[in-house]
Design an enzyme around this catalytic site. Structure first.
Site, PDB file in Angstrom:
ATOM      1  CG  ASN A 161      -1.951  -4.234  -0.782  1.00 26.34           C
ATOM      2  OD1 ASN A 161      -1.304  -3.917  -1.773  1.00 26.34           O
ATOM      3  ND2 ASN A 161      -3.192  -4.680  -0.856  1.00 26.34           N
ATOM      4  CE  LYS A 184       3.692   6.586  -6.962  1.00 27.85           C
ATOM      5  NZ  LYS A 184       4.156   6.312  -5.599  1.00 27.85           N
ATOM      6  N   PRO A 185       6.658   2.984  -7.041  1.00 28.06           N
ATOM      7  CG  PRO A 185       8.477   2.484  -5.647  1.00 28.06           C
ATOM      8  CD  PRO A 185       8.121   3.138  -6.961  1.00 28.06           C
ATOM      9  CB  ALA A 186       3.092   2.442  -2.145  1.00 25.23           C
ATOM     10  CB  SER A 239      -7.675   3.357  -3.461  1.00 31.07           C
ATOM     11  OG  SER A 239      -7.103   4.529  -3.993  1.00 31.07           O
ATOM     12  CD  GLU A 260      -5.747  -6.475 -11.439  1.00 26.07           C
ATOM     13  OE1 GLU A 260      -6.707  -6.709 -10.678  1.00 26.07           O
ATOM     14  OE2 GLU A 260      -5.526  -7.137 -12.464  1.00 26.07           O
ATOM     15  CG  LEU A 261      -9.207  -0.138  -9.800  1.00 26.43           C
ATOM     16  CD1 LEU A 261     -10.291   0.715 -10.434  1.00 26.43           C
ATOM     17  CD2 LEU A 261      -7.941   0.688  -9.603  1.00 26.43           C
ATOM     18  NE  ARG A 288      -3.763 -14.061   0.724  1.00 25.59           N
ATOM     19  CZ  ARG A 288      -3.211 -13.617  -0.412  1.00 25.59           C
ATOM     20  NH1 ARG A 288      -1.936 -13.813  -0.628  1.00 25.59           N
ATOM     21  NH2 ARG A 288      -3.923 -13.013  -1.326  1.00 25.59           N
ATOM     22  CB  CYS A 294      -7.567  -6.020  -3.576  1.00 22.88           C
ATOM     23  SG  CYS A 294      -6.397  -7.184  -4.281  1.00 22.88           S
ATOM     24  CD  GLU A 468      -1.650  -6.641 -12.611  1.00 25.29           C
ATOM     25  OE1 GLU A 468      -1.745  -6.973 -11.409  1.00 25.29           O
ATOM     26  OE2 GLU A 468      -1.080  -5.611 -12.998  1.00 25.29           O
TER      27      GLU A 468
HETATM   28  P1  NAP Z   1      -3.687   4.181  -3.224  1.00 26.52           P
HETATM   29  O1  NAP Z   1      -3.756   5.214  -2.200  1.00 26.52           O
HETATM   30  O2  NAP Z   1      -4.584   4.243  -4.375  1.00 26.52           O
HETATM   31  O3  NAP Z   1      -2.157   4.154  -3.676  1.00 26.52           O
HETATM   32  C1  NAP Z   1      -1.676   3.256  -4.631  1.00 26.52           C
HETATM   33  C2  NAP Z   1      -0.598   3.918  -5.442  1.00 26.52           C
HETATM   34  O4  NAP Z   1      -1.152   5.035  -6.128  1.00 26.52           O
HETATM   35  C3  NAP Z   1       0.571   4.450  -4.629  1.00 26.52           C
HETATM   36  O5  NAP Z   1       1.767   4.240  -5.335  1.00 26.52           O
HETATM   37  C4  NAP Z   1       0.254   5.928  -4.540  1.00 26.52           C
HETATM   38  O6  NAP Z   1       1.389   6.731  -4.379  1.00 26.52           O
HETATM   39  C5  NAP Z   1      -0.350   6.167  -5.894  1.00 26.52           C
HETATM   40  N1  NAP Z   1      -1.176   7.369  -5.984  1.00 26.52           N
HETATM   41  C6  NAP Z   1      -1.855   8.014  -5.003  1.00 26.52           C
HETATM   42  N2  NAP Z   1      -2.488   9.099  -5.510  1.00 26.52           N
HETATM   43  C7  NAP Z   1      -2.196   9.133  -6.831  1.00 26.52           C
HETATM   44  C8  NAP Z   1      -2.546  10.004  -7.895  1.00 26.52           C
HETATM   45  N3  NAP Z   1      -3.321  11.079  -7.711  1.00 26.52           N
HETATM   46  N4  NAP Z   1      -2.066   9.758  -9.131  1.00 26.52           N
HETATM   47  C9  NAP Z   1      -1.269   8.696  -9.349  1.00 26.52           C
HETATM   48  N5  NAP Z   1      -0.897   7.834  -8.376  1.00 26.52           N
HETATM   49  C10 NAP Z   1      -1.368   8.034  -7.141  1.00 26.52           C
HETATM   50  O7  NAP Z   1      -3.940   2.726  -2.660  1.00 26.52           O
HETATM   51  P2  NAP Z   1      -3.288   2.047  -1.388  1.00 26.52           P
HETATM   52  O8  NAP Z   1      -3.966   2.536  -0.182  1.00 26.52           O
HETATM   53  O9  NAP Z   1      -1.807   2.157  -1.453  1.00 26.52           O
HETATM   54  O10 NAP Z   1      -3.621   0.517  -1.690  1.00 26.52           O
HETATM   55  C11 NAP Z   1      -4.739  -0.109  -1.214  1.00 26.52           C
HETATM   56  C12 NAP Z   1      -5.751  -0.290  -2.314  1.00 26.52           C
HETATM   57  O11 NAP Z   1      -5.194  -1.093  -3.349  1.00 26.52           O
HETATM   58  C13 NAP Z   1      -6.981  -1.019  -1.855  1.00 26.52           C
HETATM   59  O12 NAP Z   1      -8.137  -0.425  -2.338  1.00 26.52           O
HETATM   60  C14 NAP Z   1      -6.817  -2.404  -2.470  1.00 26.52           C
HETATM   61  O13 NAP Z   1      -8.007  -3.095  -2.659  1.00 26.52           O
HETATM   62  C15 NAP Z   1      -6.127  -2.093  -3.723  1.00 26.52           C
HETATM   63  N6  NAP Z   1      -5.453  -3.285  -4.238  1.00 26.52           N
HETATM   64  C16 NAP Z   1      -5.995  -3.891  -5.310  1.00 26.52           C
HETATM   65  C17 NAP Z   1      -5.408  -5.030  -5.814  1.00 26.52           C
HETATM   66  C18 NAP Z   1      -6.004  -5.697  -7.006  1.00 26.52           C
HETATM   67  O14 NAP Z   1      -5.292  -6.434  -7.650  1.00 26.52           O
HETATM   68  N7  NAP Z   1      -7.244  -5.458  -7.348  1.00 26.52           N
HETATM   69  C19 NAP Z   1      -4.263  -5.552  -5.222  1.00 26.52           C
HETATM   70  C20 NAP Z   1      -3.727  -4.904  -4.109  1.00 26.52           C
HETATM   71  C21 NAP Z   1      -4.347  -3.748  -3.639  1.00 26.52           C
HETATM   72  P3  NAP Z   1       1.815   7.323  -2.931  1.00 26.52           P
HETATM   73  O15 NAP Z   1       2.154   6.143  -2.102  1.00 26.52           O
HETATM   74  O16 NAP Z   1       2.984   8.182  -3.242  1.00 26.52           O
HETATM   75  O17 NAP Z   1       0.626   8.067  -2.420  1.00 26.52           O
END
Ligand code: NAP
Length: 487
Positions: A161, A184-186, A239, A260-261, A288, A294, A468
């Site tokens: 995001n 490791k970026p998304a 997540s 940071e979840l 935004r 998040c 952070e």
């Molecule tokens: P996500 O599915 O958890 O993915 C985030 C990252 O984790 C990606 O690089 C993903 O790789 C990787 N990942 C997925 N499964 C994994 C596993 N089993 N082991 C290790 N890494 C793994 O989250 P998202 O959908 O991209 O992002 C949205 C979430 O991020 C929301 O919940 C949001 O609230 C949260 N967020 C939090 C903050 C904060 O600062 N608190 C800021 C921004 C976003 P792949 O892409 O290869 O699957």
């Protein structure tokens, strides 16, 4: 924005793995498609690292750790400072790239470039301010000396995001502290990170200090790195379920952990709030990043005496937004990241309506190409609606009402998340009272955005561990050593 500019930029962005200072393709030639969420078309293909290739990235980070830790703080600082300037000079390229791979409107992408680059400037300044302490033991005689040391090789896993800022706010403090890393970026938005690491090398970053791997074998590859005794820290933004899994895995090697979840931000509007400011703040906090933040306001909790006016004004602003590809002039709502995201958001909206909420605008996925969902406002949302408990991650504003301050605080805190809460009131005493009572890592007082590289960003409860940015940011990458000296 013309197609030629897009093609030219995409041709310039590296697409390989960056390991030990070298760009290379995956040995088996495997590739991952990167799509434009506004069209569903493939923008580029990046290397798909095997598990073994991800381990090679850790080999490189581990090999570079000692020399990077020994590099003068001023030199580490200067590299970050030069990178800040280089990102700023290429702001248009970074912004366009993020709009293409993630979908956010170009103006917002430019905002993220400024925000993201600032982490490098901030931590360039912090790199030369790492210090310890010297004191006399209470019993006299012994001297207590504390020194700070880099934690060591760090695994950084970032979400789609905020493709730039979620990287720079990890890489900045790590480099400043003297840690090497594997990033490791998304998989959906790797291009921004690949351009970022290219810029870091142009700014003099030594080989092996930052390594970037893109992979579709995410779970297995990250699990393997987490089990490797050379790794000392994992920092993750994403997540909550994935974060929980990583916390479990981190136990094997007792890694230092920063998480940071997810969020589920309450947005409180009191009866004495300046409604112009509250609506303005609501638009920022909700819309935004197309609601895919998040920090996004997830639950509007409005005093019953102003709820109708606030809702009407919010609906007016939401329906006036322009939906489209983020590169188009005047667009303020881009696509969601993928079809699954649209289904998820729509499911939450339907569930709320089924349980009695009133739909005031939006509420149906947009037909045609791309993953578009319109700005949506729901009134009279019942407590049982799933979106009260779950992160929506889309352009949907559910509104509920409260009768008094105690009820507002109770409703706000009734969540397993605790990232940020917003409070709108003109009463300073109330503002402080409520801010103190909110069980969140951050509070926005009459402000719809609080993110700032100079401030500690982070949550409590299921929203994470650690901070952070700010003075706290670099501490996440430092260990304290105590030296007891007997005179
Ligand atoms: P996500 O599915 O958890 O993915 C985030 C990252 O984790 C990606 O690089 C993903 O790789 C990787 N990942 C997925 N499964 C994994 C596993 N089993 N082991 C290790 N890494 C793994 O989250 P998202 O959908 O991209 O992002 C949205 C979430 O991020 C929301 O919940 C949001 O609230 C949260 N967020 C939090 C903050 C904060 O600062 N608190 C800021 C921004 C976003 P792949 O892409 O290869 O699957």
């Amino acid at each position: 924005m013309n197609a030629h500019a897009e093609t030219t930029l995409l041709e310039q962005v590296p697409t390989g793995l960056f390991i030990g200072g070298q760009w290379r393709q995956a040995a088996d030639g495997a590739l991952i498609d990167v799509e434009d969420p506004a069209t569903g078309e493939v923008l580029a293909q990046v290397a798909d690292a095997s598990v073994a290739e991800c381990v090679e990235a850790l080999d490189a980070a581990a090999a570079a750790q000692a020399s990077w830790a020994a590099t003068d703080p001023r030199e580490r600082s200067e590299i970050l400072r030069r990178a800040f300037e280089a990102i700023t000079a290429r702001a248009d390229d970074f912004a366009l790239l993020m709009t293409l791979e993630m979908g956010k409107p170009l103006a917002e992408a430019k905002g993220e470039v400024t925000y993201g680059a600032e982490f490098f400037r901030w931590f360039a300044e912090e790199a030369v301010r790492i210090s310890g302490q010297y004191s006399v033991a209470p019993t006299g005689g012994t001297r207590l000396i504390t020194t700070k040391h880099p934690v060591g090789p760090t695994l950084m896993i970032t979400p789609w995001n905020f493709p730039l800022a979620m990287g720079t706010r990890k890489i900045g403090p790590a480099l400043a502290a003297g840690c090497t890393c594997v990033v490791k970026p998304a998989s959906q938005t790797p291009l921004t990170m690949l351009l970022l690491v290219q810029i870091l090398t142009e700014c003099g970053l030594p080989d092996g200090v930052v390594n970037v791997v893109t992979t579709s074998h995410t779970g297995e590859a990250m699990g393997t790195l987490m089990a490797d005794s050379r790794l000392r820290k994992v920092t993750f933004t994403g997540s909550t379920p994935v974060g929980q899994k990583l916390i479990e895995q981190s136990a094997q090697q007792v890694l230092k952990v920063s998480m940071e979840l997810g969020g589920n931000a309450p947005f409180l509007v009191f009866e004495d709030a300046d409604l112009d400011e509250a609506v303005e703040g609501a638009m920022l906090a909700k819309m935004r990043n197309i609601g895919e933040a998040c920090t996004a306001a997830n639950r509007f909790i409005v005093h019953e005496s102003v709820a109708e006016e606030f809702s009407e004004r919010l609906v007016e602003r939401m329906t006036a937004m322009k939906i489209g590809r983020g590169t188009e002039e005047g667009v303020t709502v881009g696509p969601l990241i993928d079809a699954k995201a649209v289904d998820g958001v729509h499911g939450l909206v339907q569930d709320a309506i089924d349980k009695g909420a009133t739909l005031r605008c939006g509420g149906e996925p947009m037909p045609g190409a791309g993953h578009f969902y319109p700005p949506t406002v729901l009134l009279d949302v019942p407590a049982e609606a799933e979106l009260v408990a779950e992160e929506i991650f889309g352009p949907v504003a559910p509104i509920r009402t409260f009768a008094d301050e105690a009820q507002a605080i109770e409703m706000a805190n009734a969540s397993r998340f605790g990232l940020i809460g917003y409070v709108f009131t003109r009463d300073v005493s109330r503002a402080i009272r409520v801010a103190e009572a909110l069980e969140f890592g951050m509070v926005g007082l009459n402000a719809g955005v609080v993110s700032n590289p100079a401030a500690p960003f982070g949550g409590v409860k299921h929203s994470g561990l650690g901070r952070e940015g700010g003075a706290e940011g670099i501490e996440e990458y430092l260990e304290t050593k105590y030296i007891g000296l007997k005179l």
